[in-house]
Design a protein around this motif. Structure first.
Motif, PDB file in Angstrom:
ATOM      1  N   GLU A   1      -3.123  21.784   0.747  1.00 53.96           N
ATOM      2  CA  GLU A   1      -3.602  22.187  -0.577  1.00 53.96           C
ATOM      3  C   GLU A   1      -2.557  21.929  -1.658  1.00 53.96           C
ATOM      4  OE1 GLU A   1      -6.659  23.013  -1.203  1.00 53.96           O
ATOM      5  OE2 GLU A   1      -7.187  22.909   0.916  1.00 53.96           O
ATOM      6  N   ALA A   2      -2.070  20.711  -1.706  1.00 53.64           N
ATOM      7  CA  ALA A   2      -1.061  20.349  -2.701  1.00 53.64           C
ATOM      8  C   ALA A   2      -1.608  20.495  -4.108  1.00 53.64           C
ATOM      9  CB  ALA A   2      -0.598  18.913  -2.470  1.00 53.64           C
ATOM     10  N   ARG A   3      -0.805  21.067  -4.987  1.00 52.65           N
ATOM     11  CA  ARG A   3      -1.110  21.125  -6.411  1.00 52.65           C
ATOM     12  C   ARG A   3      -0.213  20.170  -7.193  1.00 52.65           C
ATOM     13  NH1 ARG A   3      -3.178  26.161  -7.586  1.00 52.65           N
ATOM     14  NH2 ARG A   3      -3.648  25.303  -9.652  1.00 52.65           N
ATOM     15  N   LEU A   4       0.957  19.885  -6.626  1.00 52.38           N
ATOM     16  CA  LEU A   4       1.885  18.906  -7.191  1.00 52.38           C
ATOM     17  C   LEU A   4       2.456  18.087  -6.051  1.00 52.38           C
ATOM     18  CD1 LEU A   4       3.830  17.654  -9.354  1.00 52.38           C
ATOM     19  CD2 LEU A   4       5.402  19.535  -8.818  1.00 52.38           C
ATOM     20  N   ILE A   5       2.308  16.762  -6.125  1.00 48.10           N
ATOM     21  CA  ILE A   5       2.894  15.868  -5.130  1.00 48.10           C
ATOM     22  C   ILE A   5       4.021  15.086  -5.805  1.00 48.10           C
ATOM     23  CG2 ILE A   5       2.518  13.926  -3.570  1.00 48.10           C
ATOM     24  CD1 ILE A   5      -0.342  14.807  -3.228  1.00 48.10           C
ATOM     25  N   VAL A   6       5.220  15.208  -5.257  1.00 52.62           N
ATOM     26  CA  VAL A   6       6.375  14.464  -5.750  1.00 52.62           C
ATOM     27  C   VAL A   6       6.525  13.216  -4.897  1.00 52.62           C
ATOM     28  CG1 VAL A   6       8.844  14.523  -6.235  1.00 52.62           C
ATOM     29  CG2 VAL A   6       7.486  16.618  -6.441  1.00 52.62           C
ATOM     30  N   MET A   7       6.477  12.044  -5.532  1.00 52.41           N
ATOM     31  CA  MET A   7       6.605  10.774  -4.816  1.00 52.41           C
ATOM     32  C   MET A   7       7.911  10.116  -5.223  1.00 52.41           C
ATOM     33  SD  MET A   7       2.754   9.189  -4.940  1.00 52.41           S
ATOM     34  CE  MET A   7       1.359  10.102  -4.255  1.00 52.41           C
ATOM     35  N   ASP A   8       8.844  10.060  -4.276  1.00 51.55           N
ATOM     36  CA  ASP A   8      10.175   9.519  -4.527  1.00 51.55           C
ATOM     37  C   ASP A   8      10.212   8.051  -4.126  1.00 51.55           C
ATOM     38  OD1 ASP A   8      12.837   9.164  -5.045  1.00 51.55           O
ATOM     39  OD2 ASP A   8      13.566  10.400  -3.402  1.00 51.55           O
ATOM     40  N   GLU A   9      10.239   7.163  -5.113  1.00 54.86           N
ATOM     41  CA  GLU A   9      10.236   5.713  -4.880  1.00 54.86           C
ATOM     42  C   GLU A   9       9.130   5.311  -3.896  1.00 54.86           C
ATOM     43  OE1 GLU A   9      11.838   3.386  -6.365  1.00 54.86           O
ATOM     44  OE2 GLU A   9      13.250   4.573  -7.516  1.00 54.86           O
ATOM     45  N   PRO A  10       7.879   5.641  -4.194  1.00 54.89           N
ATOM     46  CA  PRO A  10       6.811   5.418  -3.219  1.00 54.89           C
ATOM     47  C   PRO A  10       6.487   3.955  -2.978  1.00 54.89           C
ATOM     48  CG  PRO A  10       5.866   6.094  -5.309  1.00 54.89           C
ATOM     49  CD  PRO A  10       7.355   6.231  -5.445  1.00 54.89           C
ATOM     50  N   THR A  11       6.877   3.058  -3.881  1.00 57.58           N
ATOM     51  CA  THR A  11       6.479   1.655  -3.731  1.00 57.58           C
ATOM     52  C   THR A  11       7.643   0.737  -3.375  1.00 57.58           C
ATOM     53  OG1 THR A  11       6.826   1.144  -6.083  1.00 57.58           O
ATOM     54  CG2 THR A  11       4.682   2.023  -5.464  1.00 57.58           C
ATOM     55  N   ALA A  12       8.809   1.320  -3.031  1.00 56.65           N
ATOM     56  CA  ALA A  12      10.009   0.503  -2.821  1.00 56.65           C
ATOM     57  C   ALA A  12       9.809  -0.556  -1.740  1.00 56.65           C
ATOM     58  CB  ALA A  12      11.198   1.396  -2.466  1.00 56.65           C
ATOM     59  N   ALA A  13       9.024  -0.232  -0.696  1.00 62.48           N
ATOM     60  CA  ALA A  13       8.854  -1.176   0.418  1.00 62.48           C
ATOM     61  C   ALA A  13       7.431  -1.704   0.534  1.00 62.48           C
ATOM     62  CB  ALA A  13       9.260  -0.499   1.736  1.00 62.48           C
ATOM     63  N   LEU A  14       6.636  -1.577  -0.543  1.00 60.30           N
ATOM     64  CA  LEU A  14       5.242  -2.019  -0.497  1.00 60.30           C
ATOM     65  C   LEU A  14       5.071  -3.375  -1.160  1.00 60.30           C
ATOM     66  CD1 LEU A  14       3.268   1.252  -1.387  1.00 60.30           C
ATOM     67  CD2 LEU A  14       4.154   0.494   0.822  1.00 60.30           C
TER      68      LEU A  14
ATOM     69  N   ILE B   1      -3.334   7.482  -6.708  1.00 62.52           N
ATOM     70  CA  ILE B   1      -2.719   8.442  -7.633  1.00 62.52           C
ATOM     71  C   ILE B   1      -3.697   8.795  -8.758  1.00 62.52           C
ATOM     72  CG2 ILE B   1      -0.885   8.735  -9.356  1.00 62.52           C
ATOM     73  CD1 ILE B   1       0.937   7.120  -7.504  1.00 62.52           C
ATOM     74  N   SER B   2      -4.419   7.810  -9.241  1.00 61.88           N
ATOM     75  CA  SER B   2      -5.418   8.075 -10.285  1.00 61.88           C
ATOM     76  C   SER B   2      -6.508   9.008  -9.776  1.00 61.88           C
ATOM     77  CB  SER B   2      -6.028   6.755 -10.776  1.00 61.88           C
ATOM     78  OG  SER B   2      -5.056   5.954 -11.405  1.00 61.88           O
ATOM     79  N   ARG B   3      -6.905   8.848  -8.506  1.00 58.47           N
ATOM     80  CA  ARG B   3      -7.928   9.728  -7.941  1.00 58.47           C
ATOM     81  C   ARG B   3      -7.397  11.154  -7.761  1.00 58.47           C
ATOM     82  NH1 ARG B   3      -9.335   5.069  -4.923  1.00 58.47           N
ATOM     83  NH2 ARG B   3      -8.393   5.792  -2.979  1.00 58.47           N
ATOM     84  N   LEU B   4      -6.125  11.280  -7.395  1.00 59.42           N
ATOM     85  CA  LEU B   4      -5.516  12.606  -7.282  1.00 59.42           C
ATOM     86  C   LEU B   4      -5.535  13.304  -8.634  1.00 59.42           C
ATOM     87  CD1 LEU B   4      -2.397  11.792  -5.041  1.00 59.42           C
ATOM     88  CD2 LEU B   4      -4.498  12.945  -4.329  1.00 59.42           C
ATOM     89  N   LYS B   5      -5.215  12.546  -9.672  1.00 62.34           N
ATOM     90  CA  LYS B   5      -5.216  13.094 -11.035  1.00 62.34           C
ATOM     91  C   LYS B   5      -6.602  13.617 -11.399  1.00 62.34           C
ATOM     92  CE  LYS B   5      -4.986  11.336 -15.775  1.00 62.34           C
ATOM     93  NZ  LYS B   5      -4.388  12.531 -16.399  1.00 62.34           N
ATOM     94  N   GLU B   6      -7.638  12.864 -11.060  1.00 63.42           N
ATOM     95  CA  GLU B   6      -9.010  13.276 -11.379  1.00 63.42           C
ATOM     96  C   GLU B   6      -9.387  14.572 -10.660  1.00 63.42           C
ATOM     97  OE1 GLU B   6     -11.318   9.943 -10.241  1.00 63.42           O
ATOM     98  OE2 GLU B   6     -10.679   8.687 -11.938  1.00 63.42           O
ATOM     99  N   ARG B   7      -8.750  14.827  -9.527  1.00 63.89           N
ATOM    100  CA  ARG B   7      -9.006  16.056  -8.768  1.00 63.89           C
ATOM    101  C   ARG B   7      -8.168  17.234  -9.266  1.00 63.89           C
ATOM    102  NH1 ARG B   7     -10.884  16.106  -3.652  1.00 63.89           N
ATOM    103  NH2 ARG B   7      -9.172  17.491  -3.086  1.00 63.89           N
ATOM    104  N   GLY B   8      -7.344  16.988 -10.307  1.00 65.69           N
ATOM    105  CA  GLY B   8      -6.515  18.057 -10.863  1.00 65.69           C
ATOM    106  C   GLY B   8      -5.180  18.220 -10.182  1.00 65.69           C
ATOM    107  N   ILE B   9      -4.827  17.293  -9.304  1.00 69.48           N
ATOM    108  CA  ILE B   9      -3.537  17.354  -8.618  1.00 69.48           C
ATOM    109  C   ILE B   9      -2.501  16.621  -9.460  1.00 69.48           C
ATOM    110  CG2 ILE B   9      -2.260  16.668  -6.548  1.00 69.48           C
ATOM    111  CD1 ILE B   9      -4.954  16.861  -5.031  1.00 69.48           C
ATOM    112  N   ALA B  10      -1.396  17.287  -9.748  1.00 68.55           N
ATOM    113  CA  ALA B  10      -0.324  16.681 -10.540  1.00 68.55           C
ATOM    114  C   ALA B  10       0.562  15.822  -9.649  1.00 68.55           C
ATOM    115  CB  ALA B  10       0.511  17.764 -11.220  1.00 68.55           C
ATOM    116  N   VAL B  11       1.173  14.804 -10.239  1.00 65.15           N
ATOM    117  CA  VAL B  11       2.073  13.900  -9.508  1.00 65.15           C
ATOM    118  C   VAL B  11       3.346  13.724 -10.329  1.00 65.15           C
ATOM    119  CG1 VAL B  11       2.419  11.583  -8.583  1.00 65.15           C
ATOM    120  CG2 VAL B  11       0.172  12.681  -8.389  1.00 65.15           C
ATOM    121  N   LEU B  12       4.480  13.931  -9.690  1.00 60.15           N
ATOM    122  CA  LEU B  12       5.773  13.579 -10.277  1.00 60.15           C
ATOM    123  C   LEU B  12       6.197  12.276  -9.618  1.00 60.15           C
ATOM    124  CD1 LEU B  12       8.052  14.382 -12.213  1.00 60.15           C
ATOM    125  CD2 LEU B  12       9.149  15.573 -10.302  1.00 60.15           C
ATOM    126  N   PHE B  13       6.243  11.215 -10.393  1.00 53.95           N
ATOM    127  CA  PHE B  13       6.378   9.848  -9.891  1.00 53.95           C
ATOM    128  C   PHE B  13       7.777   9.332 -10.217  1.00 53.95           C
ATOM    129  CE2 PHE B  13       5.663   5.225 -10.238  1.00 53.95           C
ATOM    130  CZ  PHE B  13       4.913   4.971  -9.100  1.00 53.95           C
TER     131      PHE B  13
END
Length: 510
Positions: free
Chosen positions: A169-182, A194-206
């Motif tokens: 039940e995350a309300r805030l997901i912190v993503m530390d360099e999530p795309t470094a190896a993608l 990430i856009s879909r998470l935002k639409e669900r009201g979940i905050a993201v620290l990117f």
């Protein structure tokens, strides 16, 4: 603004940090930092390595409590924060290593924390699978539930970590360099999630060094420099130049550092019809003295396998390699080094650095034979002198080369890797992902170093999927796909969009 967005905007902050400070050994890592993140908001936390980003994340997640200031969850100040308390408040941190159990299945990894939180002594395997399946469905991905995590590609591991956060039940997901190896395609998929998470009201620290991603997915930017908050505002108040200036405190020229018309010397390297079964096939290329050659390709294109073959780590099975006109058999790393080839690997932490050893020992590691005196002994003073010279030349930020290399930022660790191989006086330098995980200021410095090395007469090969990088620091660019070289362009004769199209398998039908 829709109803969901309006409700999120008016709701209390998921997390609020007020006047947070933290010091380590007398050094101020965070200095009076205040930050609030609302539900459904995607906030970029920007800053160079060493700016305080990691310390801030640890403060809000309870991993390393601040020494002064207040952290509040959902409007409630917390007297003391523990990691489990932060999780119960809905704060989930996805670190670069994802913190998954490599020997467990996808279903077990996703549902593990939920079972642990319930304190159940018996595992209902059907319920575990339903939990995992529902979590993956919430982000619209399909990953085999019985797959062992260590066998998954990096992008799938990232998605498993996100799905696990949603189970809790995350309300805030912190993503530390999530795309470094993608790869580029995987990055687009992740940004869509990430856009879909935002639409669900979940905050993201990117947290990301890649500015294009910041501008495409974030709505607000917070910039740290030397532990202080130096800029904050809506993303449309920034552009790449201004954001870079806030992060570094200096102007960084985004123009290419090399020209396609730079003078070329004689051929250093000639590769003809090089192949290794299952990795790459029929690769031919030339590299001249004073030239920087880019080789771009997506994950699985054969780009890294080609680099390792040229350095003797995984030798080619057929084809020829000539160095300065003389045929060279490269069946081992020592063969490559004797021929003047140096290789800086993509993963400096597992393939390149001795993390517990000193900066000096890491720099001198490739030069012990040259530094050895009577009876093959190497004096510590010689190691220190060798290291100090390279620390100065490559501007490695450290008070002493006797400190462990693990004490350095990612950019400075990369400079240590460069120093080690430059100390062997190579004629050919192969750089595989030279700025992966490196901040924008260090990236510009490394690009300038590449240009300077080519100008000194080295032949440099840059292997990367960072298209702006190869356009900035390579005279020529070769495109690799499905194990083969499929195109070649000058850096002034191709755009980033054209290169991106050439990397895709869709280009075959164009």
């Amino acid at each position: 603004m829709n109803d969901r967005s309006r409700e999120a905007h008016d709701a209390p902050s998921v997390v609020a940090l007020d006047h947070i400070s933290k010091s380590f050994a007398g050094v101020r890592a965070l200095d009076d930092v205040s930050l609030a993140i609302r539900p459904g908001e995607v906030v970029c936390l920007a800053g160079e390595n060493g700016s305080g980003k990691s310390t801030l994340i640890k403060a809000l997640s309870g991993a390393q409590p601040a020494e002064s200031g207040t952290v509040s969850f959902h409007g409630q100040p917390q007297a003391q924060i523990s990691p489990i308390g932060a999780v119960r408040a809905g704060v989930q941190v996805i670190y670069q290593d994802f913190s998954l159990f490599p020997n467990l299945t996808v279903a077990e990894n996703i549902a593990f924390n939920d079972r642990l939180a319930r304190g159940t002594r018996w595992i209902d395997w059907r319920e575990m699978r339903r939990t995992a399946e529902a979590a993956l469905g919430r982000i619209g991905v399909d990953i085999p539930l019985d797959a062992v995590v260590e066998d998954l590609p990096v992008a799938s591991k990232q998605l498993v970590a996100i799905a696990r956060a949603l189970v809790d039940e995350a309300r805030l997901i912190v993503m530390d360099e999530p795309t470094a190896a993608l790869t580029e395609r995987e990055v687009k998929h992740l940004l869509g999630i990430i856009s879909r998470l935002k639409e669900r009201g979940i905050a993201v620290l990117f947290v990301s060094h890649k500015l294009a991603e910041v501008f495409s997915v974030c709505e607000r930017v917070v910039v740290l420099r030397n532990g202080r908050l130096v800029a904050e505002g809506p993303v449309d108040e920034f552009d790449p130049a201004s954001l870079t200036h806030h992060m570094t405190g200096r102007e960084i020229d985004a123009a290419p550092v090399v020209s396609a018309d730079a003078p070329r010397g004689s051929d250093l390297l000639q590769v003809r019809h090089l192949s290794r079964e299952g990795a790459f096939s029929d690769v031919s290329l030339d590299l001249a003295a004073g030239e920087s050659l880019g080789i771009v390709g997506l994950l699985g294109s054969g780009r890294s396998e080609l680099a390792k073959a040229l350095f003797g780590m995984d030798p080619a099975s057929s084809g020829t390699i000539r160095i300065e006109g003389e045929e060279a058999r490269i069946d081992s790393i020592s063969d490559a080094m004797e021929r003047g080839i140096a290789y800086v690997p993509e993963d400096r932490l597992t393939e390149g650095l001795f993390l517990t050893q000193s900066i000096g020992a890491n720099i001198a590691a490739g030069s012990f034979r040259r530094l050895a005196g009577t009876f093959g002994l190497v004096r510590k003073s010689d190691i220190r002198d060798e290291a100090d010279g390279w620390v100065e030349r490559l501007s490695i930020a450290t008070p002493s080369s006797d400190l462990p290399v693990s004490s350095l930022s990612g950019g400075n660790q990369q400079r240590v890797m460069l120093a080690r191989w430059l100390a062997t006086t190579p004629r050919i330098l192969i750089l595989n992902g030279p700025t992966v995980g490196v901040d924008v200021g260090s990236k510009a410095d490394i690009h300038r170093t590449i240009a300077d090395l080519a100008a000194e007469g080295l032949g440099v090969i840059v292997i990367s999927d960072d298209l702006p990088e190869v356009l900035a620091c390579c005279n020529r660019i070769m495109v690799m796909r499905d194990g083969r070289i499929v195109d070649e362009r000058r850096n002034d004769d191709v755009t980033e969009n054209e290169l991106s199209h050439l990397l895709s398998s869709d280009a075959e039908d164009a």
